[in-house]
Design a protein around this motif. Structure first.
Motif, mmCIF file in Angstrom:
data_model
loop_
_atom_site.group_PDB
_atom_site.id
_atom_site.type_symbol
_atom_site.label_atom_id
_atom_site.label_comp_id
_atom_site.label_asym_id
_atom_site.label_seq_id
_atom_site.Cartn_x
_atom_site.Cartn_y
_atom_site.Cartn_z
ATOM 1 N N UNK A 20 77.707 20.954 6.776
ATOM 2 C CA UNK A 20 78.415 20.374 5.645
ATOM 3 C C UNK A 20 77.707 20.737 4.349
ATOM 4 N N UNK A 21 78.477 20.858 3.287
ATOM 5 C CA UNK A 21 77.899 21.081 1.973
ATOM 6 C C UNK A 21 77.209 19.825 1.464
ATOM 7 N N UNK A 22 76.423 19.938 0.435
ATOM 8 C CA UNK A 22 75.641 18.805 -0.052
ATOM 9 C C UNK A 22 76.433 17.799 -0.867
ATOM 10 N N UNK A 23 77.651 18.109 -1.251
ATOM 11 C CA UNK A 23 78.432 17.212 -2.089
ATOM 12 C C UNK A 23 78.655 17.794 -3.473
ATOM 13 N N UNK A 24 79.377 17.057 -4.305
ATOM 14 C CA UNK A 24 79.745 17.564 -5.621
ATOM 15 C C UNK A 24 78.536 17.883 -6.481
#
Length: 365
Positions: free
Chosen positions: A99-103
Motif C-alpha cells: 500500500x502507498x503511504x497516504x496523501x
C-alpha cells in the motif's frame, strides 16, 4: 397565556430554530471549505512517496528481474547477495504490491496538513450535526421529510462514517479530499436548489416507521457512497498498476497521486467489505418500507418508482456480491457492477425524487 398566544410563540420559536439551523449549515460549509484546502495542501506538499522512489530505483535498470545484485563487505571480505526480487503478481494471479503511504506521501509537512484537515472535518461535522438537530427541533419531527433535509442528514452521516472508520484505525485518510469535495457539492445543492422551508408532514408519514425506514436508508446510502469512492479509486489504481507491470510509464500527475493510495487489491477488498456489510441493512430497509406501505396505503408493494428503484438497487448490489464470489468476475468486472448499482442508488436518491412522480412525492423536493 391564551391558546392563540401559545401558538404564536411556538411558531416564532420554530422559525428561530430554523434560522439557527440554516446558520449552522452555512457555517459547516465554511469549515468544510477550510478542510478542503487543508486536504489539498496535504496532497500538494506531501513529497513523492517512499514506495514510489523505491519502485523507481528497483526498476531503473529495466524489468524487475534485471535489478542489480548487491555487494556487501563482511569481516574483511566481500559477499554477493542475490538481487532483490520485485514481485508484482502473486501465485494466485492478484498483484502483490504494498500500500502507498497516504496523501501525505510519507512527508512530515504533508502529514501535518492532513491532521489539520481531519481536525477541521471533525469540527465541521459537529457544526453540521448541530444544524440537523436544530432543523429537527424546528419541525418537531425527524429531519428528513424532504430532499433538503435528506441531503443535509445524508452528508452528515457520510462524514460520520468516514470519521468512524478513522476512529477504528482503518486506513481511509486518503479518502478525505474526495469525501469533502462531494459533501460540499451536496450541501451547495441543498441550500441553493433543494431548500424547502420547515413544514409538517402529510398524515401518511406520521409513523414510527419514519425513524426506522428512512434512517436506515440514509445510513446505507452513506456507506454505499464510501464503497463507491473506494471502487472508483480501485479502477484507477488497477489501471496504473497494470501499466507499470506492462513496462509502461504513467504520467507524473498520475504517479504522484496514485502511488500514494493503497494497492488496488486493498481498495478492492475495502469496497467489497463495506458493501457486503451494509447490504443486509439495505435489505431490511426495503422490507421496513414495505411494512410501512402496508400500514399507510393498505398494500405492501405498489411498484411505486421509489420502491421499484430501491429493488433495482438491491438487485445490482446482489449481482455485485455474487460476482465477487465468482472467479471469472472478480476485479474490474465486479467493480463495474458495483458502480452500476451505486448509479441506481443515486438515481433513486435524486432522479426519482426530482423528476418522477409517485406516492413518495410528498413535499415537492
Amino acid at each position: 397565556m391564551t391558546l392563540a398566544a401559545a401558538t404564536e410563540l411556538a411558531v416564532a420559536t420554530n422559525e428561530h430554530l430554523a434560522s439557527i439551523s440554516n446558520t449552522l449549515i452555512y457555517s459547516s460549509m465554511a469549515v468544510y471549505t477550510l478542510a478542503f484546502f487543508a486536504y489539498i495542501a496535504e496532497w500538494l506538499l506531501g513529497s513523492r512517496s517512499k514506495v514510489g522512489r523505491t519502485a523507481a530505483a528497483l526498476t531503473a535498470a529495466g524489468a524487475p528481474e534485471e535489478a542489480p545484485a548487491v555487494t556487501v563487505k563482511r569481516g574483511g571480505g566481500t559477499a554477493v547477495l542475490e538481487r532483490p526480487k520485485v514481485t508484482v503478481r502473486s501465485a494466485s494471479g492478484a498483484r502483490d504490491v504494498p500500500d502507498g503511504p497516504g496523501a501525505h506521501g510519507g512527508d512530515a509537512q504533508g502529514d501535518m496538513y492532513g491532521r489539520i484537515a481531519i481536525s477541521l472535518t471533525v469540527l465541521a461535522f459537529l457544526v453540521e450535526l448541530g444544524g440537523v438537530a436544530a432543523r429537527a427541533a424546528s419541525v418537531e419531527r425527524a429531519p428528513w421529510g424532504n430532499m433538503y433535509e435528506f441531503n443535509i442528514t445524508f452528508s452528515t452521516v457520510a462524514v460520520g462514517v468516514y470519521l468512524g472508520l478513522l476512529a477504528l484505525k482503518k486506513n481511509v485518510r486518503w479518502m478525505g479530499l474526495f469525501l469533502i469535495t462531494t459533501v460540499l457539492l451536496d450541501l451547495g445543492l441543498a441550500v441553493t436548489v433543494l431548500y424547502t422551508a420547515s413544514d409538517q408532514l402529510v398524515p401518511a408519514l406520521h409513523s414510527y416507521w419514519l425513524y426506522i425506514h428512512v434512517s436506515t436508508a440514509i445510513f446505507c446510502g452513506a456507506v454505499f457512497y464510501v464503497g463507491a469512492v473506494a471502487t472508483i479509486l480501485y479502477l484507477f489504481k488497477d489501471s496504473y498498476e497494470s501499466k507499470l507491470q506492462a513496462g509502461g510509464k504513467p504520467g507524473s500527475f498520475a504517479s504522484s497521486v496514485l502511488e500514494r493510495l493503497p494497492a488496488s487489491a486493498s481498495l478492492d477488498k475495502f469496497a467489497y467489505r463495506v458493501n457486503a456489510a451494509v447490504f443486509p441493512l439495505w435489505t431490511f430497509t426495503i422490507i421496513a418500507g414495505a411494512i410501512w406501505a402496508g400500514d399507510a396505503w393498505g398494500r405492501y408493494w405498489n411498484w411505486d418508482p421509489k420502491e421499484t428503484w430501491s429493488f433495482i438497487t438491491w438487485v445490482g448490489y446482489a449481482c455485485y456480491l455474487h460476482a465477487r464470489a465468482t472467479a471469472g468476475w472478480k476485479g474490474r468486472k465486479a467493480a463495474y457492477l458495483a458502480m452500476i448499482a451505486f448509479g441506481c442508488w443515486l438515481f433513486n436518491y435524486y432522479g426519482v425524487n426530482i423528476f418522477v412522480s409517485g406516492k413518495h412525492s410528498y413535499a415537492g423536493v
